[in-house]
Write a protein that holds these residues in place. Structure first.
Motif, PDB file in Angstrom:
ATOM      1  N   THR A  57       2.120  10.985 -17.636  1.00  0.00           N
ATOM      2  CA  THR A  57       1.925  10.998 -16.183  1.00  0.00           C
ATOM      3  C   THR A  57       0.464  11.233 -15.816  1.00  0.00           C
ATOM      4  O   THR A  57      -0.015  10.682 -14.826  1.00  0.00           O
ATOM      5  CB  THR A  57       2.822  12.055 -15.509  1.00  0.00           C
ATOM      6  OG1 THR A  57       2.623  13.319 -16.130  1.00  0.00           O
ATOM      7  CG2 THR A  57       4.284  11.662 -15.581  1.00  0.00           C
ATOM      8  N   ALA A  58      -0.271  12.010 -16.619  1.00  0.00           N
ATOM      9  CA  ALA A  58      -1.701  12.196 -16.350  1.00  0.00           C
ATOM     10  C   ALA A  58      -2.441  10.869 -16.490  1.00  0.00           C
ATOM     11  O   ALA A  58      -3.288  10.523 -15.651  1.00  0.00           O
ATOM     12  CB  ALA A  58      -2.290  13.244 -17.284  1.00  0.00           C
ATOM     13  N   GLY A  59      -2.129  10.119 -17.524  1.00  0.00           N
ATOM     14  CA  GLY A  59      -2.742   8.802 -17.694  1.00  0.00           C
ATOM     15  C   GLY A  59      -2.409   7.852 -16.567  1.00  0.00           C
ATOM     16  O   GLY A  59      -3.283   7.133 -16.061  1.00  0.00           O
ATOM     17  N   GLN A  60      -1.144   7.868 -16.148  1.00  0.00           N
ATOM     18  CA  GLN A  60      -0.734   6.995 -15.048  1.00  0.00           C
ATOM     19  C   GLN A  60      -1.405   7.401 -13.734  1.00  0.00           C
ATOM     20  O   GLN A  60      -1.833   6.549 -12.963  1.00  0.00           O
ATOM     21  CB  GLN A  60       0.794   7.029 -14.887  1.00  0.00           C
ATOM     22  CG  GLN A  60       1.533   6.307 -15.968  1.00  0.00           C
ATOM     23  CD  GLN A  60       1.448   4.805 -15.816  1.00  0.00           C
ATOM     24  OE1 GLN A  60       0.375   4.214 -15.805  1.00  0.00           O
ATOM     25  NE2 GLN A  60       2.599   4.180 -15.694  1.00  0.00           N
ATOM     26  N   VAL A  61      -1.474   8.700 -13.476  1.00  0.00           N
ATOM     27  CA  VAL A  61      -2.118   9.168 -12.245  1.00  0.00           C
ATOM     28  C   VAL A  61      -3.589   8.777 -12.239  1.00  0.00           C
ATOM     29  O   VAL A  61      -4.108   8.282 -11.226  1.00  0.00           O
ATOM     30  CB  VAL A  61      -1.928  10.697 -12.070  1.00  0.00           C
ATOM     31  CG1 VAL A  61      -2.867  11.254 -11.023  1.00  0.00           C
ATOM     32  CG2 VAL A  61      -0.484  11.014 -11.702  1.00  0.00           C
ATOM     33  N   LEU A  62      -4.273   8.995 -13.351  1.00  0.00           N
ATOM     34  CA  LEU A  62      -5.689   8.617 -13.426  1.00  0.00           C
ATOM     35  C   LEU A  62      -5.882   7.118 -13.231  1.00  0.00           C
ATOM     36  O   LEU A  62      -6.800   6.687 -12.528  1.00  0.00           O
ATOM     37  CB  LEU A  62      -6.283   9.068 -14.757  1.00  0.00           C
ATOM     38  CG  LEU A  62      -6.466  10.573 -14.937  1.00  0.00           C
ATOM     39  CD1 LEU A  62      -6.939  10.880 -16.353  1.00  0.00           C
ATOM     40  CD2 LEU A  62      -7.434  11.127 -13.911  1.00  0.00           C
ATOM     41  N   ARG A  63      -5.015   6.320 -13.834  1.00  0.00           N
ATOM     42  CA  ARG A  63      -5.119   4.863 -13.675  1.00  0.00           C
ATOM     43  C   ARG A  63      -4.894   4.440 -12.234  1.00  0.00           C
ATOM     44  O   ARG A  63      -5.639   3.638 -11.681  1.00  0.00           O
ATOM     45  CB  ARG A  63      -4.114   4.159 -14.593  1.00  0.00           C
ATOM     46  CG  ARG A  63      -4.201   2.640 -14.525  1.00  0.00           C
ATOM     47  CD  ARG A  63      -3.277   1.993 -15.537  1.00  0.00           C
ATOM     48  NE  ARG A  63      -1.889   2.216 -15.253  1.00  0.00           N
ATOM     49  CZ  ARG A  63      -1.131   1.387 -14.519  1.00  0.00           C
ATOM     50  NH1 ARG A  63      -1.645   0.307 -13.993  1.00  0.00           N
ATOM     51  NH2 ARG A  63       0.138   1.654 -14.327  1.00  0.00           N
ATOM     52  N   HIS A  64      -3.874   5.014 -11.586  1.00  0.00           N
ATOM     53  CA  HIS A  64      -3.581   4.638 -10.202  1.00  0.00           C
ATOM     54  C   HIS A  64      -4.660   5.120  -9.239  1.00  0.00           C
ATOM     55  O   HIS A  64      -4.988   4.422  -8.286  1.00  0.00           O
ATOM     56  CB  HIS A  64      -2.203   5.162  -9.788  1.00  0.00           C
ATOM     57  CG  HIS A  64      -1.079   4.343 -10.336  1.00  0.00           C
ATOM     58  ND1 HIS A  64      -0.731   3.123  -9.832  1.00  0.00           N
ATOM     59  CD2 HIS A  64      -0.243   4.570 -11.365  1.00  0.00           C
ATOM     60  CE1 HIS A  64       0.272   2.625 -10.508  1.00  0.00           C
ATOM     61  NE2 HIS A  64       0.594   3.494 -11.465  1.00  0.00           N
ATOM     62  N   VAL A  65      -5.209   6.300  -9.468  1.00  0.00           N
ATOM     63  CA  VAL A  65      -6.297   6.789  -8.621  1.00  0.00           C
ATOM     64  C   VAL A  65      -7.511   5.878  -8.761  1.00  0.00           C
ATOM     65  O   VAL A  65      -8.150   5.511  -7.770  1.00  0.00           O
ATOM     66  CB  VAL A  65      -6.648   8.254  -8.959  1.00  0.00           C
ATOM     67  CG1 VAL A  65      -7.975   8.671  -8.358  1.00  0.00           C
ATOM     68  CG2 VAL A  65      -5.541   9.184  -8.474  1.00  0.00           C
ATOM     69  N   ASP A  95       0.831  -1.206   0.000  1.00  0.00           N
ATOM     70  CA  ASP A  95       0.000   0.000   0.000  1.00  0.00           C
ATOM     71  C   ASP A  95       0.866   1.258   0.000  1.00  0.00           C
ATOM     72  O   ASP A  95       0.580   2.217  -0.714  1.00  0.00           O
ATOM     73  CB  ASP A  95      -0.933  -0.010   1.209  1.00  0.00           C
ATOM     74  CG  ASP A  95      -1.960   1.099   1.155  1.00  0.00           C
ATOM     75  OD1 ASP A  95      -2.611   1.248   0.103  1.00  0.00           O
ATOM     76  OD2 ASP A  95      -2.096   1.825   2.171  1.00  0.00           O
ATOM     77  N   MET A  96       1.950   1.239   0.792  1.00  0.00           N
ATOM     78  CA  MET A  96       2.856   2.379   0.830  1.00  0.00           C
ATOM     79  C   MET A  96       3.533   2.583  -0.534  1.00  0.00           C
ATOM     80  O   MET A  96       3.688   3.716  -0.998  1.00  0.00           O
ATOM     81  CB  MET A  96       3.918   2.177   1.908  1.00  0.00           C
ATOM     82  CG  MET A  96       4.856   3.358   2.068  1.00  0.00           C
ATOM     83  SD  MET A  96       6.121   3.106   3.306  1.00  0.00           S
ATOM     84  CE  MET A  96       7.099   1.831   2.556  1.00  0.00           C
ATOM     85  N   LEU A  97       3.902   1.494  -1.210  1.00  0.00           N
ATOM     86  CA  LEU A  97       4.512   1.598  -2.527  1.00  0.00           C
ATOM     87  C   LEU A  97       3.524   2.162  -3.545  1.00  0.00           C
ATOM     88  O   LEU A  97       3.892   2.987  -4.388  1.00  0.00           O
ATOM     89  CB  LEU A  97       5.029   0.236  -2.999  1.00  0.00           C
ATOM     90  CG  LEU A  97       6.270  -0.287  -2.289  1.00  0.00           C
ATOM     91  CD1 LEU A  97       6.585  -1.704  -2.748  1.00  0.00           C
ATOM     92  CD2 LEU A  97       7.455   0.618  -2.550  1.00  0.00           C
ATOM     93  N   LYS A  98       2.267   1.731  -3.476  1.00  0.00           N
ATOM     94  CA  LYS A  98       1.256   2.261  -4.398  1.00  0.00           C
ATOM     95  C   LYS A  98       1.056   3.750  -4.188  1.00  0.00           C
ATOM     96  O   LYS A  98       1.004   4.531  -5.138  1.00  0.00           O
ATOM     97  CB  LYS A  98      -0.080   1.536  -4.196  1.00  0.00           C
ATOM     98  CG  LYS A  98      -0.125   0.150  -4.752  1.00  0.00           C
ATOM     99  CD  LYS A  98      -1.470  -0.480  -4.476  1.00  0.00           C
ATOM    100  CE  LYS A  98      -1.500  -1.928  -4.893  1.00  0.00           C
ATOM    101  NZ  LYS A  98      -2.772  -2.568  -4.529  1.00  0.00           N
ATOM    102  N   ARG A  99       0.944   4.167  -2.943  1.00  0.00           N
ATOM    103  CA  ARG A  99       0.726   5.588  -2.651  1.00  0.00           C
ATOM    104  C   ARG A  99       1.968   6.418  -2.970  1.00  0.00           C
ATOM    105  O   ARG A  99       1.864   7.538  -3.468  1.00  0.00           O
ATOM    106  CB  ARG A  99       0.307   5.772  -1.204  1.00  0.00           C
ATOM    107  CG  ARG A  99      -1.061   5.193  -0.921  1.00  0.00           C
ATOM    108  CD  ARG A  99      -1.498   5.421   0.516  1.00  0.00           C
ATOM    109  NE  ARG A  99      -2.685   4.679   0.826  1.00  0.00           N
ATOM    110  CZ  ARG A  99      -3.918   5.064   0.513  1.00  0.00           C
ATOM    111  NH1 ARG A  99      -4.096   6.178  -0.127  1.00  0.00           N
ATOM    112  NH2 ARG A  99      -4.956   4.323   0.861  1.00  0.00           N
ATOM    113  N   LEU A 112       2.112   6.837  -6.705  1.00  0.00           N
ATOM    114  CA  LEU A 112       1.108   7.815  -7.120  1.00  0.00           C
ATOM    115  C   LEU A 112       1.576   9.234  -6.806  1.00  0.00           C
ATOM    116  O   LEU A 112       1.442  10.140  -7.635  1.00  0.00           O
ATOM    117  CB  LEU A 112      -0.229   7.533  -6.435  1.00  0.00           C
ATOM    118  CG  LEU A 112      -1.356   8.527  -6.702  1.00  0.00           C
ATOM    119  CD1 LEU A 112      -1.696   8.567  -8.180  1.00  0.00           C
ATOM    120  CD2 LEU A 112      -2.570   8.185  -5.866  1.00  0.00           C
ATOM    121  N   ALA A 113       2.166   9.441  -5.628  1.00  0.00           N
ATOM    122  CA  ALA A 113       2.644  10.780  -5.252  1.00  0.00           C
ATOM    123  C   ALA A 113       3.772  11.241  -6.175  1.00  0.00           C
ATOM    124  O   ALA A 113       3.790  12.398  -6.616  1.00  0.00           O
ATOM    125  CB  ALA A 113       3.109  10.779  -3.803  1.00  0.00           C
TER     126      ALA A 113
END
Length: 194
Positions: free
Chosen positions: A99-107, A44-48, A51-52
């Protein structure tokens, strides 16, 4: 002298039945509840964290794009007259979209708990995408530095200051994506291929 002076004091020894810690639980290996919850917290920490870092890369890429695109001050002070600045702008646009695509996917994945891609495919896409875009960012920023330094020798004005700001945002985006690539590489290396 009495015999009680030479005997070592008795230590309180707990019986194995009352000892709640086992070597497997202490080291984090084994199949108990504690190692599993530690692994979940680490994932969970790695995912967050990923994302950050991608969010920061999105911010810096967007700033580099906006600053360079608005760097038009007439005559020789237009960014589009220099191929190094056009390259920086193109890579900033590419990085912003990636990065926008990656951020949207991870969110989306964090909010719903469902993976859009298979876990192994996602790890490979993240790792290679981060690597490629990070290297493009550092390449574009480093190609624009010598031109800006030469221009600053002749005249230090708003055009060169804006160019330097866009270059620094490109470097910050590179650092964010490079750190994200480290996390992606760790995720990729911990995948099971069996």
């Amino acid at each position: 002298m009495s015999n009680s002076e030479h005997t070592p004091p008795k230590k309180d020894v707990e019986s194995p039945a009352t000892d709640n810690t086992t070597p497997a639980a202490e080291t984090g290996t084994g199949f108990g509840v504690a190692p599993i919850t530690r692994r979940w917290r680490r994932e969970d920490m790695l995912k967050r964290g990923s994302l950050a870092l991608r969010g920061l890369a999105l911010l810096f890429s967007l700033l580099a794009f906006i600053i360079m695109a608005s760097n038009k001050h007439g005559d020789w002070k237009d960014f589009d007259k220099y191929e190094e600045y056009r390259y920086l702008l193109a890579i900033a646009i590419l990085s912003t979209f990636y990065t926008a695509g990656q951020v949207l996917r991870h969110v989306q994945e964090l909010s719903t708990g469902k993976q859009m891609l298979e876990k192994r495919t996602s790890a490979m896409f993240d790792f290679f995408g981060d690597q490629i875009v990070a290297y493009l960012l550092v390449s574009s920023a480093s190609s624009a530095v010598p031109l800006t330094n030469r221009m600053r020798e002749g005249a230090d004005n708003i055009f060169t200051d804006s160019s330097a700001a866009a270059i620094s945002m490109g470097f910050f985006a590179f650092i964010s994506l490079a750190l994200s690539a480290l996390i992606s590489g760790y995720k990729l290396s911990t995948q099971s291929y069996i």
